[in-house]
Design a protein around this motif. Structure first.
Motif, mmCIF file in Angstrom:
data_model
loop_
_atom_site.group_PDB
_atom_site.id
_atom_site.type_symbol
_atom_site.label_atom_id
_atom_site.label_comp_id
_atom_site.label_asym_id
_atom_site.label_seq_id
_atom_site.Cartn_x
_atom_site.Cartn_y
_atom_site.Cartn_z
ATOM 1 N N VAL A 234 -0.187 -9.895 4.206
ATOM 2 C CA VAL A 234 -0.636 -9.859 2.808
ATOM 3 C C VAL A 234 -0.013 -11.004 2.009
ATOM 4 C CG1 VAL A 234 -0.383 -8.548 0.652
ATOM 5 C CG2 VAL A 234 -1.197 -7.408 2.731
ATOM 6 N N GLU A 235 1.266 -11.239 2.244
ATOM 7 C CA GLU A 235 1.931 -12.322 1.522
ATOM 8 C C GLU A 235 1.348 -13.678 1.907
ATOM 9 O OE1 GLU A 235 6.078 -11.854 2.258
ATOM 10 O OE2 GLU A 235 6.283 -10.118 0.933
ATOM 11 N N ALA A 236 1.033 -13.864 3.188
ATOM 12 C CA ALA A 236 0.449 -15.131 3.642
ATOM 13 C C ALA A 236 -0.949 -15.336 3.061
ATOM 14 C CB ALA A 236 0.400 -15.164 5.162
ATOM 15 N N MET A 237 -1.693 -14.240 2.882
ATOM 16 C CA MET A 237 -3.047 -14.331 2.337
ATOM 17 C C MET A 237 -3.050 -14.482 0.822
ATOM 18 S SD MET A 237 -5.032 -11.370 4.511
ATOM 19 C CE MET A 237 -6.595 -11.645 3.636
ATOM 20 N N GLY A 238 -1.992 -14.025 0.168
ATOM 21 C CA GLY A 238 -1.967 -14.028 -1.286
ATOM 22 C C GLY A 238 -2.827 -12.943 -1.900
ATOM 23 N N VAL A 239 -3.018 -11.855 -1.174
ATOM 24 C CA VAL A 239 -3.851 -10.743 -1.639
ATOM 25 C C VAL A 239 -3.030 -9.792 -2.499
ATOM 26 C CG1 VAL A 239 -5.206 -8.745 -0.890
ATOM 27 C CG2 VAL A 239 -5.370 -10.895 0.361
ATOM 28 N N ASP A 240 -3.620 -9.305 -3.572
ATOM 29 C CA ASP A 240 -2.933 -8.377 -4.478
ATOM 30 C C ASP A 240 -3.041 -6.953 -3.928
ATOM 31 O OD1 ASP A 240 -1.575 -7.375 -6.664
ATOM 32 O OD2 ASP A 240 -3.369 -7.263 -7.927
ATOM 33 N N ALA A 241 -2.384 -6.734 -2.806
ATOM 34 C CA ALA A 241 -2.474 -5.444 -2.120
ATOM 35 C C ALA A 241 -1.277 -4.560 -2.448
ATOM 36 C CB ALA A 241 -2.548 -5.658 -0.613
ATOM 37 N N GLU A 242 -1.539 -3.274 -2.520
ATOM 38 C CA GLU A 242 -0.465 -2.294 -2.667
ATOM 39 C C GLU A 242 -0.179 -1.695 -1.291
ATOM 40 O OE1 GLU A 242 0.444 -0.266 -6.248
ATOM 41 O OE2 GLU A 242 -0.199 1.644 -5.346
ATOM 42 N N ILE A 243 1.039 -1.854 -0.817
ATOM 43 C CA ILE A 243 1.419 -1.377 0.514
ATOM 44 C C ILE A 243 2.215 -0.092 0.380
ATOM 45 C CG2 ILE A 243 2.634 -1.925 2.647
ATOM 46 C CD1 ILE A 243 2.253 -4.889 1.978
ATOM 47 N N ILE A 244 1.714 0.964 0.985
ATOM 48 C CA ILE A 244 2.371 2.274 0.965
ATOM 49 C C ILE A 244 2.955 2.558 2.350
ATOM 50 C CG2 ILE A 244 2.120 4.745 0.541
ATOM 51 C CD1 ILE A 244 1.661 3.074 -1.948
ATOM 52 N N ASP A 245 4.267 2.682 2.424
ATOM 53 C CA ASP A 245 4.945 3.091 3.650
ATOM 54 C C ASP A 245 5.036 4.615 3.623
ATOM 55 O OD1 ASP A 245 6.615 3.640 5.759
ATOM 56 O OD2 ASP A 245 8.299 2.422 5.045
ATOM 57 N N LEU A 246 4.311 5.267 4.499
ATOM 58 C CA LEU A 246 4.243 6.740 4.469
ATOM 59 C C LEU A 246 5.595 7.381 4.772
ATOM 60 C CD1 LEU A 246 0.820 7.295 6.255
ATOM 61 C CD2 LEU A 246 1.292 7.156 3.797
ATOM 62 N N ARG A 247 6.383 6.796 5.638
ATOM 63 C CA ARG A 247 7.713 7.272 6.040
ATOM 64 C C ARG A 247 7.665 8.603 6.786
ATOM 65 N NH1 ARG A 247 11.973 5.814 1.232
ATOM 66 N NH2 ARG A 247 10.896 7.470 0.115
ATOM 67 N N THR A 248 7.052 9.623 6.221
ATOM 68 C CA THR A 248 6.849 10.872 6.962
ATOM 69 C C THR A 248 5.357 11.172 7.003
ATOM 70 O OG1 THR A 248 7.063 12.337 5.038
ATOM 71 C CG2 THR A 248 9.082 11.750 6.187
ATOM 72 N N LEU A 249 4.883 11.510 8.198
ATOM 73 C CA LEU A 249 3.467 11.846 8.366
ATOM 74 C C LEU A 249 3.226 13.322 8.108
ATOM 75 C CD1 LEU A 249 2.627 9.762 11.567
ATOM 76 C CD2 LEU A 249 2.910 9.021 9.186
ATOM 77 N N VAL A 250 4.170 14.144 8.474
ATOM 78 C CA VAL A 250 4.166 15.575 8.144
ATOM 79 C C VAL A 250 5.589 15.940 7.742
ATOM 80 C CG1 VAL A 250 3.786 17.937 8.950
ATOM 81 C CG2 VAL A 250 2.333 16.081 9.811
ATOM 82 N N PRO A 251 5.813 16.325 6.485
ATOM 83 C CA PRO A 251 4.846 16.447 5.386
ATOM 84 C C PRO A 251 4.409 15.084 4.865
ATOM 85 C CG PRO A 251 7.060 16.888 4.589
ATOM 86 C CD PRO A 251 7.181 16.729 6.072
ATOM 87 N N LEU A 252 3.179 15.023 4.380
ATOM 88 C CA LEU A 252 2.576 13.776 3.929
ATOM 89 C C LEU A 252 2.559 13.733 2.401
ATOM 90 C CD1 LEU A 252 0.971 11.200 4.792
ATOM 91 C CD2 LEU A 252 -1.103 12.602 4.563
ATOM 92 N N ASP A 253 2.874 12.569 1.851
ATOM 93 C CA ASP A 253 2.870 12.389 0.396
ATOM 94 C C ASP A 253 1.441 12.092 -0.061
ATOM 95 O OD1 ASP A 253 3.376 11.884 -2.242
ATOM 96 O OD2 ASP A 253 5.032 10.498 -1.892
ATOM 97 N N ILE A 254 0.633 13.133 -0.132
ATOM 98 C CA ILE A 254 -0.777 12.971 -0.492
ATOM 99 C C ILE A 254 -0.913 12.482 -1.933
ATOM 100 C CG2 ILE A 254 -2.979 14.166 -0.740
ATOM 101 C CD1 ILE A 254 -2.092 16.057 1.477
#
Length: 334
Positions: A234-254
């Motif tokens: 994303v940084e190389a592309m210069g895209v204004d992306a929001e990156i979410i690191d889930l960290r835990t899949l269960v329970p999930l931060d819905i």
């Protein structure tokens, strides 16, 4: 700290705080583990609290469940996630159901640690990503850190949790994050902000995602090693992306996922595991159910291929910068 050092520190902190915490597994005692995650623990706490086991995964997990029901907090290591399948019945039929089937009389506070994913040319028996199998099982929590800081805080929270936790450690980033080329360390963790890890006790609540990078154009959901690959791309592309690191899949931060996708209107999911029935499919369904009227384009997935894990073609199998860039470019045009 490196991620290995942070994981070792978490177990050290918990063994010092709670005499019921025990570490067990193949080569984790005298040798300190294949990846050195348990180095020094047997010397410090003795052979009854950090001990080697026979090569029997079903036995390791089965004994750990019995110890947990008795009142201990075992932290068994499965040497590679690929070896966990013989223990599947114990995890699914016993650990995950013990609290329910005993009407709360017994609990199974075990934390099963295991290195997972590719990056060491281990081929089909040392490189699998089986998280989707366990997220399907009610009663087991699944955690995958992406930084040393998160690894320590999440592991402490997992050990303190009264339910069974599968703690998958991306061995590819044990000693440092990787750059966009995805084939070499870009920097040591000690020179990276995420490598700053407190010595003492702290915990990161299970079920809370982290916003690695704020953005307005697209939401990228990822975890483990893929967080670093996505960030570099994303940084190389210069895209204004929001990156979410889930960290835990269960329970999930819905809630975090929903808020981000509703803001950006676009969603891409990246994980190393195979595509079909991977955890990305569940994420895609959740986003569609909760954010349909906010979506401006179809949900995209970039994953491993639906093939047996290739040894010689490992780097082609990984979702790398090329495939991520192509998917993002298409998604932003839709």
């Amino acid at each position: 700290m490196t991620m290995i050092q942070a994981i070792n520190s978490a177990m050290d902190v918990m063994m010092a705080r709670d005499p019921d915490v025990v570490v067990m597994g193949e080569d984790v005692g005298y040798f300190g583990g294949v990846f050195r995650a348990t180095a020094g623990l047997q010397t410090k706490y003795g052979k009854t609290r950090a001990f080697d086991t026979p090569i029997t995964e079903i036995g390791i997990v089965g004994v750990a469940i019995g110890m947990a029901a008795y009142g201990l907090r075992p932290v068994p290591e499965i040497q590679f996630a690929d070896y966990i399948y013989p223990a599947l019945d114990q995890l699914v039929s016993e650990a995950a159901r013990l609290r329910y089937r005993s009407n709360g009389d017994f609990i199974a506070p075990i934390t099963v640690r295991s290195p997972y994913g590719g990056g060491i040319f281990g081929g089909q028996t040392h490189s699998q990503s089986p998280e989707g199998i366990f997220t399907h099982v009610s009663g087991i929590k699944t955690v995958i850190p992406s930084t040393p800081y998160d690894a320590k805080g999440l592991l402490i929270a997992a050990i303190e949790d009264n339910d069974p936790v599968l703690f998958l450690e991306p061995k590819r980033i044990y000693n440092g994050p990787f750059d966009g080329h995805y084939d070499r360390p870009s920097r040591n963790w000690s020179a990276h902000p995420a490598g700053a890890v407190p010595e003492g006790h702290y915990r990161i609540e299970l079920g809370k995602a982290a916003t690695v990078r704020a953005g307005e154009a697209v939401t990228v959901l990822c975890y483990g090693t893929m967080v670093h690959v996505v960030e570099a791309t994303v940084e190389a592309m210069g895209v204004d992306a929001e990156i979410i690191d889930l960290r835990t899949l269960v329970p999930l931060d819905i809630a975090a996922i929903e808020a981000s996708v509703q803001k950006t209107g676009r969603c891409m999911i990246v994980h190393e595991a195979t595509r079909t029935s991977g955890f990305g499919a569940e994420l895609s369904a959740l986003v569609q159910e909760r954010c349909f009227y906010h979506l401006e384009a179809p949900i995209a997935r970039v994953t491993g291929f639906d093939t047996p894990y290739p040894h010689s073609l490992e780097w082609a199998y990984f979702p790398g910068p090329v495939r991520i860039r192509e998917a993002l470019t298409k998604l932003l045009k839709d």
